[in-house]
Design an enzyme around this catalytic site. Structure first.
Site, PDB file in Angstrom:
ATOM      1  N   GLU A 331     -20.833  -0.490  60.259  1.00 36.97           N
ATOM      2  CA  GLU A 331     -19.975  -1.558  60.780  1.00 36.97           C
ATOM      3  C   GLU A 331     -18.803  -1.861  59.851  1.00 36.97           C
ATOM      4  O   GLU A 331     -17.943  -2.672  60.181  1.00 36.97           O
ATOM      5  CB  GLU A 331     -20.793  -2.849  60.973  1.00 36.97           C
ATOM      6  CG  GLU A 331     -21.751  -2.813  62.158  1.00 36.97           C
ATOM      7  CD  GLU A 331     -23.131  -2.269  61.812  1.00 36.97           C
ATOM      8  OE1 GLU A 331     -23.235  -1.509  60.833  1.00 36.97           O
ATOM      9  OE2 GLU A 331     -24.100  -2.599  62.520  1.00 36.97           O
ATOM     10  N   TRP A 444     -39.097 -15.067  47.356  1.00 36.09           N
ATOM     11  CA  TRP A 444     -38.798 -13.681  47.678  1.00 36.09           C
ATOM     12  C   TRP A 444     -39.054 -12.762  46.488  1.00 36.09           C
ATOM     13  O   TRP A 444     -38.713 -13.073  45.355  1.00 36.09           O
ATOM     14  CB  TRP A 444     -37.335 -13.526  48.082  1.00 36.09           C
ATOM     15  CG  TRP A 444     -37.056 -14.066  49.451  1.00 36.09           C
ATOM     16  CD1 TRP A 444     -37.971 -14.530  50.349  1.00 36.09           C
ATOM     17  CD2 TRP A 444     -35.780 -14.211  50.070  1.00 36.09           C
ATOM     18  NE1 TRP A 444     -37.343 -14.934  51.480  1.00 36.09           N
ATOM     19  CE2 TRP A 444     -36.002 -14.761  51.343  1.00 36.09           C
ATOM     20  CE3 TRP A 444     -34.477 -13.915  49.677  1.00 36.09           C
ATOM     21  CZ2 TRP A 444     -34.963 -15.016  52.230  1.00 36.09           C
ATOM     22  CZ3 TRP A 444     -33.449 -14.181  50.550  1.00 36.09           C
ATOM     23  CH2 TRP A 444     -33.685 -14.727  51.820  1.00 36.09           C
TER      24      TRP A 444
HETATM   25  P1  AMP Z   1     -25.780   2.384  57.763  1.00 33.59           P
HETATM   26  O1  AMP Z   1     -24.987   1.535  58.671  1.00 33.59           O
HETATM   27  O2  AMP Z   1     -26.746   3.269  58.470  1.00 33.59           O
HETATM   28  O3  AMP Z   1     -24.890   3.136  56.832  1.00 33.59           O
HETATM   29  O4  AMP Z   1     -26.687   1.433  56.881  1.00 33.59           O
HETATM   30  C1  AMP Z   1     -26.145   0.353  56.175  1.00 33.59           C
HETATM   31  C2  AMP Z   1     -27.209  -0.288  55.343  1.00 33.59           C
HETATM   32  O5  AMP Z   1     -27.668   0.609  54.332  1.00 33.59           O
HETATM   33  C3  AMP Z   1     -26.763  -1.492  54.570  1.00 33.59           C
HETATM   34  O6  AMP Z   1     -26.715  -2.655  55.356  1.00 33.59           O
HETATM   35  C4  AMP Z   1     -27.810  -1.570  53.461  1.00 33.59           C
HETATM   36  O7  AMP Z   1     -29.002  -2.171  53.922  1.00 33.59           O
HETATM   37  C5  AMP Z   1     -28.075  -0.115  53.186  1.00 33.59           C
HETATM   38  N1  AMP Z   1     -27.313   0.326  52.010  1.00 33.59           N
HETATM   39  C6  AMP Z   1     -26.158   1.011  51.980  1.00 33.59           C
HETATM   40  N2  AMP Z   1     -25.787   1.263  50.705  1.00 33.59           N
HETATM   41  C7  AMP Z   1     -26.721   0.711  49.909  1.00 33.59           C
HETATM   42  C8  AMP Z   1     -26.903   0.608  48.492  1.00 33.59           C
HETATM   43  N3  AMP Z   1     -26.065   1.162  47.625  1.00 33.59           N
HETATM   44  N4  AMP Z   1     -27.993  -0.070  48.052  1.00 33.59           N
HETATM   45  C9  AMP Z   1     -28.879  -0.628  48.908  1.00 33.59           C
HETATM   46  N5  AMP Z   1     -28.766  -0.552  50.239  1.00 33.59           N
HETATM   47  C10 AMP Z   1     -27.706   0.103  50.740  1.00 33.59           C
END
Ligand code: AMP
Length: 542
Positions: A331, A444
């Site tokens: 997004e 948490w």
């Molecule tokens: P996507 O839209 O499939 O790329 O997923 C996005 C989600 O991936 C984010 O909202 C996070 O929950 C997770 N995410 C992306 N980068 C990181 C990061 N460096 N560390 C932790 N979670 C991440």
């Protein structure tokens, strides 16, 4: 009073025209599905993209029509990035790791008219072709010699034949920069995937930001190998940044194992790469087993899920590669934060620097962020107060395609679904996905923190921490561990490993060892699957 500057629209085609004029002989190298290494230049990319734009018109593709791809990272995919968007149609990159039912759903939902695919994915095409409603043409991204001889897909078209039939004279149309350029569906672990529709303006602005020194730091002197797939959020914009700065591009095609990646990185003198942590495990494992070193790699961007500090340390100390920890989402085009140092960190100890790199980083200019409590009140930037992370900016979503899911914004901000802290220097750290948090006695516990520690143990290949039911505390952490091949570690040894590293009440209540941890289509651990698998698990403390 308005400024008196030109109203030139920010269009994706202008990136290609720029690369053709200023970096014509810079190379683009691709490992192909056909098995060989292909190389050509930005001049060839520009010429063939113009031919492909003519071919799309000949296929009847009109302005705003959706054109799907099921393809690896490679030069033909890059041609489609420019030919489809540049001509005013919309590039819909589809993740081939999705279940065929989901592919049918999103191709129908997007109303794709044409689907381009790499030969690897012919079985998927054969499965979906009789079911999809709007696709008129399937195009195999190969030449005549490699076209499948027998296939159930009727009237299969050949990419190179389509291209060769066309002139390379094509004037890129000029239109409003807010015109849609490409789309990508969210992973949709709950409910149906939703479409995110990028615009030319959001894409070009995002590419400008991505190239900045404290972001991905890209220049004409780089050789960039995006491991992050072009079918997921535009490969974090690297195919656009490449044209913008004139970097050499190196595409790994289907060769994502440690050996194939390493060989390409060395032969093409790659300086910058990017991918999710799970991919790097394969590469690091291969290099370790074979006692290998890099001769050109300088830095790598790691994001998509949290980069364990043990990985940052390994890259730095064993291989001299600087890790840029990054965070973003489909997004958000996807870049939100990147963890680049400030001057004061250069004077800090190595351990302090690793602690900074464990964070997801500072907001890139163009992305405004805040953390809020359950009542929506903004929390202080103190590195301790954790809450829901909200963002806004010119490359952040306003609405999903076809208004799916209603209005996603809260007072003009997009709720990311992540829980995070922000410190006084502006470094954001994700503690959890909101649906993954472990709530123990009303407080948490960060599952990511617990996973990062387990991943630093030499016997652990992958670790996931999930909430397990507890009669007194509601939920307590259960650590699910996949060991490295041939490595041994016991439950007691792992729990001992946590001592002194966390508050006592954060200590996992139990450890279970599994053969494998399920991964989703974009390489993230599927914790909802694990929660389902262990829903009746009885903790020894319960
Ligand atoms: P996507 O839209 O499939 O790329 O997923 C996005 C989600 O991936 C984010 O909202 C996070 O929950 C997770 N995410 C992306 N980068 C990181 C990061 N460096 N560390 C932790 N979670 C991440």
């Amino acid at each position: 009073m308005n400024g008196l500057m030109m109203q030139q629209q920010l269009l994706i085609s202008s990136l290609l025209v720029h690369a053709d004029r200023h970096h014509a002989d810079q190379e683009i190298v691709s490992r192909r599905v056909e098995g060989d290494i292909h190389r050509y230049t930005y001049r060839d990319l520009a010429r063939r993209s113009r031919q492909m734009a003519n071919a799309l018109a000949a296929l009847g593709v009109k302005d705003s029509d959706r054109v799907g791809t099921l393809a690896w990272n490679g030069y033909r995919h890059m041609e489609l990035y420019y030919a489809v968007s540049g001509s005013g149609a919309i590039l819909h990159t589809i993740n081939p790791r999705l279940h065929p039912d989901q592919i049918v759903y999103i191709a129908d939902h997007a109303e794709d008219q044409v689907l381009f695919f790499d030969l690897t994915f012919l079985p998927i095409i054969e499965a979906i072709a009789p079911r999809v409603k709007t696709i008129k043409h399937f195009v195999a991204m190969t030449d005549r010699a490699h076209m499948p001889r027998e296939t159930k897909v009727a009237n299969l078209l050949c990419y190179e034949e389509l291209l060769e039939a066309q002139s390379d004279r094509y004037e890129w149309p000029q239109f409003d920069e807010n015109h849609a350029s490409s789309m990508c569906y969210t992973s949709g672990t709950t409910g149906n995937p939703k479409g995110v529709l990028y615009s030319h303006r959001s894409t070009v602005l995002h590419a400008y930001a991505g190239a900045l020194p404290d972001v991905l730091d890209c220049s004409a002197n780089d050789s960039i190998l995006p491991v992050v797939p072009m079918f997921h959020v535009n490969a974090w914009s690297l195919p656009y940044v490449g044209c913008m700065v004139g970097a050499k591009m190196v595409y790994p095609g289907p060769g994502l194992d440690g050996k194939s990646l390493y060989e390409l990185m060395e032969s093409e003198q790659v300086t910058l790469s990017a991918g999710v942590p799970t991919v790097w495990q394969g590469l690091l494992g291969y290099m370790e087993q074979n006692g290998l070193r890099f001769s050109s790699m300088k830095r790598t961007v790691i994001g998509g899920s949290a980069c364990p500090p043990a990985m940052t340390k390994k890259f730095n100390e064993a291989y001299g590669v600087h890790v840029l920890h990054a965070w973003g989402m489909t997004e958000m085009s996807p870049l939100g934060t990147v963890c680049a140092f400030k001057p004061k960190h250069l004077k800090a100890t190595q351990e302090e620097r690793y602690a900074v790199q464990a964070k997801q980083g500072r907001g890139v200019f163009g992305v405004d962020m805040k953390v809020v409590d359950p009542n929506g009140r903004e929390l202080p930037w103190d590195g301790k107060s954790s809450g829901d992370l909200l963002v806004r900016g010119p490359w952040v979503i306003e609405k999903y395609f076809k208004g799916e899911g209603g209005d996603p914004l809260v007072d003009g901000w997009f709720p990311t679904g992540d829980v995070a802290t922000i410190d006084a220097d502006g470094y954001m750290q994700i503690t959890d996905r909101s649906k993954d948090v472990i709530k123990s006695g009303g407080e948490w516990i960060s599952s990511i923190d617990l996973e990062n520690i387990a991943m630093a143990h030499p016997a652990v290949a992958m670790a996931a921490c999930i909430a397990s039911k507890h009669p007194k505390w509601d939920e307590r952490p259960l650590l699910v561990v996949m060991k490295k091949p041939g490595a041994e570690v016991t439950r007691e040894e792992l729990l001992k490993f946590y001592e002194g590293k966390i508050a006592k009440w954060w200590m996992p209540d139990d450890v279970v060892f599994v053969e494998s941890i399920p991964l989703g289509a974009t390489g993230k651990m599927l914790k909802n699957r694990l929660r389902e698998q262990f829903k009746d698990y009885k903790l020894p403390t319960a």
